[in-house]
Every structure is written in C-alpha cells, then in structure tokens.
Scaffold this motif. Sequence first.
Motif, short mmCIF file in Angstrom:
data_model
loop_
_atom_site.label_atom_id
_atom_site.label_comp_id
_atom_site.label_asym_id
_atom_site.label_seq_id
_atom_site.Cartn_x
_atom_site.Cartn_y
_atom_site.Cartn_z
N PRO A 1 -48.13 99.35 -5.81
CA PRO A 1 -47.22 97.94 -5.95
C PRO A 1 -46.44 97.98 -4.82
O PRO A 1 -45.55 98.80 -4.68
CB PRO A 1 -46.53 98.20 -7.45
N TYR B 1 -54.01 92.97 -9.71
CA TYR B 1 -54.58 94.14 -9.56
C TYR B 1 -56.15 94.46 -9.79
O TYR B 1 -56.65 93.79 -10.63
CB TYR B 1 -53.72 95.11 -10.63
N LYS C 1 -47.02 88.36 -7.39
CA LYS C 1 -48.40 87.78 -8.34
C LYS C 1 -49.73 88.22 -7.72
O LYS C 1 -50.32 87.33 -7.48
CB LYS C 1 -47.92 86.19 -8.26
N ARG C 2 -49.68 89.21 -7.43
CA ARG C 2 -51.09 89.96 -6.96
C ARG C 2 -52.01 90.07 -8.29
O ARG C 2 -51.56 90.31 -9.32
CB ARG C 2 -50.59 91.01 -6.20
N THR D 1 -45.97 91.88 -2.17
CA THR D 1 -47.16 90.83 -2.59
C THR D 1 -46.88 90.50 -4.08
O THR D 1 -46.68 91.34 -4.91
CB THR D 1 -48.19 91.89 -2.89
N LEU E 1 -51.58 97.57 -15.45
CA LEU E 1 -51.01 96.13 -14.88
C LEU E 1 -52.43 94.95 -14.82
O LEU E 1 -52.22 94.02 -15.45
CB LEU E 1 -50.82 96.27 -13.69
N LEU F 1 -38.68 97.07 -8.92
CA LEU F 1 -38.91 95.55 -8.26
C LEU F 1 -40.33 95.54 -7.97
O LEU F 1 -40.84 94.37 -7.90
CB LEU F 1 -37.99 95.68 -6.97
N SER F 2 -40.89 96.50 -7.25
CA SER F 2 -42.13 96.33 -6.67
C SER F 2 -43.28 95.88 -7.71
O SER F 2 -44.11 94.89 -7.52
CB SER F 2 -42.52 97.51 -5.95
N VAL F 3 -43.25 96.70 -8.78
CA VAL F 3 -44.22 96.19 -10.00
C VAL F 3 -43.87 94.76 -10.59
O VAL F 3 -44.73 94.07 -10.77
CB VAL F 3 -43.78 97.36 -11.11
N VAL G 1 -40.21 84.31 -8.88
CA VAL G 1 -40.12 85.58 -8.41
C VAL G 1 -40.20 85.69 -6.83
O VAL G 1 -39.41 86.50 -6.17
CB VAL G 1 -41.38 86.44 -8.96
N SER H 1 -42.40 92.25 -9.02
CA SER H 1 -42.81 91.51 -8.13
C SER H 1 -44.24 91.31 -8.20
O SER H 1 -44.58 89.92 -7.91
CB SER H 1 -42.35 92.06 -6.66
N GLY H 2 -45.16 92.19 -8.51
CA GLY H 2 -46.73 91.70 -8.82
C GLY H 2 -46.78 91.20 -9.95
O GLY H 2 -47.92 90.72 -10.04
N MET H 3 -46.18 91.24 -10.87
CA MET H 3 -46.38 90.89 -12.25
C MET H 3 -45.92 89.69 -12.50
O MET H 3 -46.64 88.91 -13.19
CB MET H 3 -45.88 91.75 -13.20
N ALA H 4 -44.71 89.42 -12.39
CA ALA H 4 -43.96 88.25 -13.27
C ALA H 4 -44.06 87.02 -12.41
O ALA H 4 -44.28 86.95 -11.38
CB ALA H 4 -42.60 88.82 -13.11
N ASP H 5 -43.65 85.86 -13.23
CA ASP H 5 -43.48 84.66 -12.62
C ASP H 5 -42.09 84.28 -12.43
O ASP H 5 -41.51 83.77 -11.37
CB ASP H 5 -43.97 83.59 -13.81
#
Lengths: 338, 347
Positions: free
Chosen positions: B285, B294, B291-292, B289, A210, A231-233, A255, A235-239
């Motif tokens: 993940p 990593y 747009k964190r 959080t 990631l 969803l957690s992944v 997001v 949520s951390g990655m996407a715009d």
Amino acid sequence: MTAVLEQTAGVAASSRRGAILSVRDLKTYFATPAGEVKAVDGLSFDLRAGQVLGLVGESGSGKSVTGFSIVRLIEPPGRIVGGEISFKGQELTGASLEEMRRLRGRHIAMIFQDPMMTLNPVLRIDTQMIEAIQAHERVPIAEARARARDALGKVGIPSPEERLKAYPHQFSGGMRQRVAIATALLNQPDLIIADEPTTALDVTIQAQILAEVQKLTRDTNTAVIWISHDLSVVSGMADEVAVMYAGRIVEAGPVAEVINAPRHPYTAGLIGSLPSRNRRGERLRQIHGMTPNLLDLPEGCAFRTRCDHADEACRREPGLFARHGHVHRCFHPCREDA
Amino acid sequence: MVEQALAPEVLEPTVANRQPVITLRGVSRTFGTPPSALARFAERFGGAKSKPTIVHAVDSVDLTVRKGEVLGLVGESGCGKSTLGRIIAGIMPPSSGEVLWRGRRLSELSPRERRAAKLRIQMIFQNPFASLNPRASVAEIVGEAPRIHHLIEGDEGAYVDEQLRRAGLDPSFKSRFPHQFSGGQRQRIGIARALAVQPEFLVCDEAVAALDVSIQAQILNLFMDLREQLDLTYLFISHDLGVVEHLSDRVAIMYLGRIVEEATVEEIFSRPNHPYTQALLEEIPRIETQKRAYTALKGELPSPLAPPPGCPFHPRCPNAFDRCKMEKPALRDVAADHRSACHLNDR
C-alpha cells in the motif's frame, strides 16, 4: 458529505440527514489509580451508508476506544462519560444491554486485529457461524448453514463446504481473518467497525483482504470504520479520513485532501516521515518527542510540545476550523499549497 | 528519479569490490525432531517408516554482505529471514553450509578469533519489551557485555553514558529499569547495548516494526546517523518494503527459505525480475495511491513443512509453466549485480 463536522447546531442537523451513524462529543474516560485517563475526549463524526471512514492514530490516540465505545464494549474502569452516539436514529449511549445485544452482530459488526477474539477455538466454524445467524433470526439450520457457506465463498475461502467443518486452528492467520470477516457479514450489517484488521498479516495476504472488503462495501453498501495506524492502507481504502491525537480528532476530511494537503502539523509530520515521502538514503523528516502520556498532557493543544509551529497561542485549546468539509484543530495550520 | 543504466564498470568500485564481511555458502538450517529412538527401533524390525517432521527454514543460501553496505532482507512471515539473520549474527549455527568471516571459514579461526568475530556482529531485535532484562537497570544492560569482554578503558560509568548518548538517550536515566521507558526508548536501549561492544556489523531484525509511525522515523534516522559515524555494515531484515527501499544499498528477497532475487536497491525497485518480487511491489500500500483497487495475488504462503516441488513460488505464480513444477530454479545472474531464481529467464 463529510464525516467530521463542526459542532455548531445548524450544520450538525443538516449533516445528520442521511448519516447512519452520528457521533457527537463522545467522551470515554478510564479511572486509574494514577488519575483519570481521557482516552476519547470530545469526538464527533458522521458516517453515511457505503462510506469508508479511516480512523488513523498512534498507540494511545483513542482510535480503538472509539470503536469499542460505539458498540458499548467499554469495561470498567472505563466509562462513556458524555456525548451521543446515534445509530440509524437510535441513541446508543443510553441503550439497554438487551437492545445493544440485538444490535451487535446484526446491525453493527466488529472485526478485530486478532481473529481469535471473534472465533471460539473449540467449536467448528459452522457451529459458530450458524449460532451467529440464529442469535438474531429464526432460520432453519440448513438455511443458516447455506448462508454461512456463501459468506465463506464471498471472502475467497476455497471449498467453503468442506472448510465449514474445520476448527479455527486448522486455518492460517489470513484465512482466520477471512472467517472473522465472513462471520461479521452474515447478517448483512449496516456498519462494520474494523480495528487494525490487517496489521498482523503479510503484504500479499493484506492485499487480498483489502480487495475483499472493497468489493463487499461496493456490493452491499455497508459503512465501514477502518481503524489503523497505517496511513498508506487507509489512503488506499477510505473515502474520508480522521486523524486522532491524544483522544481527539485533530484533522479530518476527504482522503485526497487530507493526504495531499494536510493542515495539521501532526498529520503533515506523519505523512512527511514516511520513507516514500523522503529521498532514498537521506534522513527522514521526523516528529520529535514521544507519543503523549494521557495522564500528563500539555495544556491547550496536546501536540504543542512536539510541534514546530507552536507558540503562546497554543496554550489555549484550539477549536475546529473548517473549510469545504476539511476540518482541523490548529491555530497555525500548514499552508494549503505547501 | 532518473533511471541510470548501471554499467558493470560503474558499479565495481562502489559495491562489488568492497571487502566481504560475511559470506554464506550453501547455508541451510533445519528445525524439527528426527524420529525417536523407539520409532527407529520399530523401523529396524520392519515397522512402518516414521516420517520425520523437518522444516527447512533456510535452504542452501549463498549470500555476501560487504563492508559498509546496508543489505535489506525482505520476505513474508515464515520465509526464514529471521533464521538467516540469526545465523549471520552467529547466535544460531547452520545445519549445513559454511559461514565465512572476512573470507575465512569460522571453523578455521582459533577460539579466540572466533569470539572476537562474534563480538563484531551484534543484533537488534524486533520486540523491545522482550529483549531487555526487566530486572536489570539500563546501566547494567548496556555495561555488562563490554565489562566482561574488557572493552572499557577507564571509567565504566562514563563509557555507558557515551553509549546512551550515542543512541539518543539521556544518561541521567541509566539507573532506571526497562519498564519505565516507552517502546521507542527501549529500542534505543537495545541499540546502545549493541553499540557498547564496538561492533562493525548490525543485524536488525524487524527493528522498527513494533514502533509507532512517528517513532519509527526517529529510529531509522538513528540507524543512518550511526552508519555514518561508526562506518557500520547492516543486515536490515524487514517486511516493510518502504523502509527497506529507503535504507538499503542492496536487497535480497526471500521466499520459503530461499533467496529468489538479489540486486541493488535501484534495480529491485525499477526492474524487478522475479514474479514474487513483482507481486510484492504491486501490492504494497502506498500513500500516493488513494482509493485504489487492490488486485490480490492468489493463494497463501505454502507450509514450509510441505514445500511444493520445483519452484516454491509456482502454485501462486501467474506465469508458471510445466518446468516450474518439477525443477527448482537456481539463483543466476540476469544483469550486472542482479540475480534471480526464475525459469522464465530461460524462455
């Protein structure tokens, strides 16, 4: 600014400016002996350069078929039966195989859950990566090899010069996925479609991948469609995030808005059922019923048989309701402040 | 969440004083082939010493599971958590070490007692597609074991119906075959099969990992309901820290065949001691959080065929020092009901 849009012509036209990918009313059906499976049934979204779109859904929601449809890798009995896919102004649904071949790997790259779908087990990594470059460009071998080495270095593979000579089986699962990502990056594509790329990986390895993908989209302005059930992944990655259910996008938007203030009861249910959203040791809030059989969908809203909000109105097909780029398909959405 | 200081006297009556159901003492399990007869023959006559390829899947583990608790066992693939689960479930013998059932060595029990003990521990598997006989009907799958062990008093049909209902399945489906069910329903069949022999201890090995998100919550709720109704004890093996945090009373973290940290769930998640646990918690993940950025732990899980000397985690550990490269740290108390295997605690 938004990935997914109302189908009204005016809005669509204005949003298409600046979008490198524009999908309108895409329909991909599979003819099976039991009947026609509408895997993707009227899907629309836009994607700008450098943007990461998270496509979320459970098995059978059509999220992978969407990815395969864009690169036209749908095989019989599957078929794109309607809609438009416009990539940098070029219409893909009618493109010839030769045109598609030129696009794939050069302008649109794909990363799969299983890196062995990308890698040939009997060829050395350098052979495969050099081939991927020379398929699209006339480049001397030495230069192609240098580019392959740099790409491996970029995704964090230690001593890339030596690793170029290795075979896929000599890598671990996480390293193989890095090689697949490096291969996808070789020709600096404008769009990467990543289909559950970290699902098979361990937590610490997933975090490494990631981090690499985040860095790459920042550095190269590549647009990414990140397909995942997690969803957690996303949520951390996407715009932007688009939630799919039974072949349709039921909710989409930035997001933070979708995760923090979901409107569609399905999205709200998915988020609410995560252990982290529940008090430790207590029963989890759950969505009742089963993931739907696409051959036997309820009339109207496909989610209505599992939905607590459903009533007579839901027997009709809900249209798209939109506000500030946050769209949903529900007659009885969750309250925004809920 | 209110942070509580867990004084030992507060903990004692709730967790530590409960009857142990299973106790492991120095349990190890190795896989691999010893050198072949030919190689040994050659060696005897001055040939090169052949190297046996042996994997220490589980390496001298001490662990206690107490009556009524849920022990979460966490680790990445290849760390030995499934092997440990199988040893506890009694379907795989340890290579060395002892397994105690309610404080008594398995080897001390009479064959009859041992059989009874084994029946009291049942296992739920990850893959509901591979763990059910595709050619047996649901009634056969669920009814076979209790019939053989003479656990059914009265009508077998009614007994099977009761098990199915308890697992959340409609008994009218019992003449169907596994392929006619969805993943979540199959997992319920597996649960009904385990419950049919009236166990007190369930070993769940990644039991929800293959299920869709909305179905996962249903099965987790079922596990929690059954725990209350039947007073079950669980070993819950998972790579998903969110699920483990939700379900467990205590958590053990495994790395390369060894338990590196063990504590109550509150302790692990609020005061992780081992650098590996800290890294796991950091990298999971979380939906909260957005747009964190990593920041990844360097390196990969080393091959269990050639584990690094000293602390198995030292090549990836940000705080490793010289001693970590030479000496294996032992699992020792760092707080009340909290054990960790790290040399940093001595500094």
